[in-house]
Design a protein around this motif. Structure first.
Motif, PDB file in Angstrom:
ATOM      1  N   ASP A 190      42.633  12.735  43.304  1.00  0.00           N
ATOM      2  CA  ASP A 190      43.561  11.836  42.598  1.00  0.00           C
ATOM      3  C   ASP A 190      42.701  10.966  41.676  1.00  0.00           C
ATOM      4  O   ASP A 190      42.320   9.856  42.022  1.00  0.00           O
ATOM      5  CB  ASP A 190      44.352  10.975  43.588  1.00  0.00           C
ATOM      6  CG  ASP A 190      45.383  10.112  42.883  1.00  0.00           C
ATOM      7  OD1 ASP A 190      45.492  10.182  41.639  1.00  0.00           O
ATOM      8  OD2 ASP A 190      46.095   9.365  43.565  1.00  0.00           O
ATOM      9  N   VAL A 191      42.395  11.543  40.512  1.00  0.00           N
ATOM     10  CA  VAL A 191      41.412  10.921  39.609  1.00  0.00           C
ATOM     11  C   VAL A 191      41.841   9.511  39.202  1.00  0.00           C
ATOM     12  O   VAL A 191      41.033   8.578  39.184  1.00  0.00           O
ATOM     13  CB  VAL A 191      41.209  11.822  38.362  1.00  0.00           C
ATOM     14  CG1 VAL A 191      40.364  11.133  37.308  1.00  0.00           C
ATOM     15  CG2 VAL A 191      40.573  13.150  38.773  1.00  0.00           C
ATOM     16  N   LEU A 192      43.119   9.332  38.884  1.00  0.00           N
ATOM     17  CA  LEU A 192      43.647   8.006  38.490  1.00  0.00           C
ATOM     18  C   LEU A 192      44.613   7.515  39.564  1.00  0.00           C
ATOM     19  O   LEU A 192      45.796   7.756  39.461  1.00  0.00           O
ATOM     20  CB  LEU A 192      44.362   8.098  37.134  1.00  0.00           C
ATOM     21  CG  LEU A 192      43.480   8.372  35.918  1.00  0.00           C
ATOM     22  CD1 LEU A 192      44.330   8.574  34.666  1.00  0.00           C
ATOM     23  CD2 LEU A 192      42.481   7.254  35.688  1.00  0.00           C
ATOM     24  N   ARG A 193      44.169   6.795  40.594  1.00  0.00           N
ATOM     25  CA  ARG A 193      42.828   6.318  40.750  1.00  0.00           C
ATOM     26  C   ARG A 193      42.322   6.482  42.176  1.00  0.00           C
ATOM     27  O   ARG A 193      41.192   6.125  42.475  1.00  0.00           O
ATOM     28  CB  ARG A 193      42.811   4.804  40.435  1.00  0.00           C
ATOM     29  CG  ARG A 193      43.166   4.462  38.990  1.00  0.00           C
ATOM     30  CD  ARG A 193      43.461   2.969  38.790  1.00  0.00           C
ATOM     31  NE  ARG A 193      44.746   2.597  39.339  1.00  0.00           N
ATOM     32  CZ  ARG A 193      45.256   1.367  39.320  1.00  0.00           C
ATOM     33  NH1 ARG A 193      44.568   0.365  38.791  1.00  0.00           N
ATOM     34  NH2 ARG A 193      46.442   1.109  39.837  1.00  0.00           N
ATOM     35  N   ALA A 194      43.207   6.956  43.098  1.00  0.00           N
ATOM     36  CA  ALA A 194      42.893   6.812  44.523  1.00  0.00           C
ATOM     37  C   ALA A 194      41.552   7.412  44.955  1.00  0.00           C
ATOM     38  O   ALA A 194      40.766   6.747  45.637  1.00  0.00           O
ATOM     39  CB  ALA A 194      44.018   7.379  45.374  1.00  0.00           C
ATOM     40  N   THR A 195      41.277   8.672  44.554  1.00  0.00           N
ATOM     41  CA  THR A 195      40.024   9.243  45.074  1.00  0.00           C
ATOM     42  C   THR A 195      38.807   8.648  44.357  1.00  0.00           C
ATOM     43  O   THR A 195      37.731   8.512  44.956  1.00  0.00           O
ATOM     44  CB  THR A 195      40.020  10.791  45.037  1.00  0.00           C
ATOM     45  OG1 THR A 195      40.265  11.254  43.706  1.00  0.00           O
ATOM     46  CG2 THR A 195      41.075  11.360  45.979  1.00  0.00           C
ATOM     47  N   THR A 196      38.986   8.247  43.096  1.00  0.00           N
ATOM     48  CA  THR A 196      37.887   7.560  42.404  1.00  0.00           C
ATOM     49  C   THR A 196      37.583   6.238  43.116  1.00  0.00           C
ATOM     50  O   THR A 196      36.421   5.884  43.358  1.00  0.00           O
ATOM     51  CB  THR A 196      38.279   7.293  40.931  1.00  0.00           C
ATOM     52  OG1 THR A 196      38.596   8.543  40.309  1.00  0.00           O
ATOM     53  CG2 THR A 196      37.154   6.612  40.169  1.00  0.00           C
TER      54      THR A 196
END
Ligand code: MLT
Length: 255
Positions: free
Chosen positions: A30-36
């Motif tokens: 989840d790039v935007l934003r959870a995993t980042t």
């Protein structure tokens, strides 16, 4: 000849049967934003991240934990939640805030995707910021691979598809693979738009929402590649994400 590895990409997180992951290594994106954010928080010193689907449950879990050792964070519709310590901006997870803390995190799509994958043989947390660290784990783990994109409320998200495609691109270079249609779509998307990452993350629906809310800096943070040599991993009882494999990794991002 080496046995080919199955690589499947789920472009949204609600369409697969959780039991189908039982023998697989899974990467949740989840790039935007959870995993980042999760990668940032663990790199900044959080000891674990508890992914929670519901806001009230997150409040309860954090409330039952030892004061001074827990951070409660998350968002709905991109906005921070009342009474929470932090929202979901990766860079707000600094060493000062995170050192020795357990992060209780609830987000719209990302934490739900993580919870749905919890019964897989192994679950890694992927973002552009830890791309090569995750690639390295995929390279050395012989199991079938499922890449799960959190998506956007049941819709495909360009930023997640791009990262899934980058992993497929890496796997095609470093293993003998058998791709499903989702993997082919993601790979194609990466081939066409992966080299203009900053722009793609700005024009996607998630990027447009974050810009409207004034979180442009979060988009820039999410578009950075290989900032952390960390491949966070999901553990159970209780469900949590720990830093996993930490260390110097070969850079697999092809410019
Ligand atoms: C999500 O889980 O959907 C995202 O993290 C949303 C966001 O951070 O705005």
């Amino acid at each position: 000849m080496s046995k080919s590895r199955q690589v499947r990409v789920h472009l949204v997180c609600d369409t697969f049967r959780p039991e189908s992951l039982a023998d697989a290594v899974v990467v949740v994106i989840d790039v935007l934003r959870a995993t980042t954010t999760i990668v940032h928080a663990l790199a900044a010193g959080c000891v674990a991240v508890r992914p929670i689907t519901q806001v009230d449950e997150a409040r309860q879990i954090a409330g039952a934990m030892r004061a001074g050792h827990v951070l409660l964070a998350g968002e709905r519709d991109g906005r921070p939640l009342p009474g929470f310590d932090l929202g979901n901006s990766p860079k707000s997870f600094t060493a000062t805030r995170c050192k020795g803390q357990t992060l209780v995190l609830t987000t719209t799509n990302g934490t739900r995707a993580l919870v749905r994958c919890q019964h897989a043989a192994r679950v890694l947390v992927g973002a552009f910021v830890n791309f090569s660290a995750v690639c390295e784990q995929l390279r050395i783990d012989a199991r079938p691979i499922h890449i799960v994109c959190a998506g956007n409320d049941g819709a495909v998200a360009l930023e997640d598809t791009l990262l899934a495609g980058a992993f497929v691109d890496f796997l095609c270079e470093h293993a003998t693979v058998e791709l499903d249609d989702g993997a082919r779509v993601a790979w194609d998307c990466f081939e066409n738009q992966g080299r203009v990452l900053d722009g793609a993350l700005q024009i996607c629906a998630g990027g447009v929402l974050l810009t409207a809310l004034g979180y442009d800096d979060d988009i820039r943070a999410a578009a950075r590649v290989d900032v952390f040599a960390l491949a966070p991993e999901v553990r159970s009882d209780p469900l949590r994400i720990e830093p996993g494999t930490v260390g110097i990794t070969k850079q697999y991002w092809v410019k």
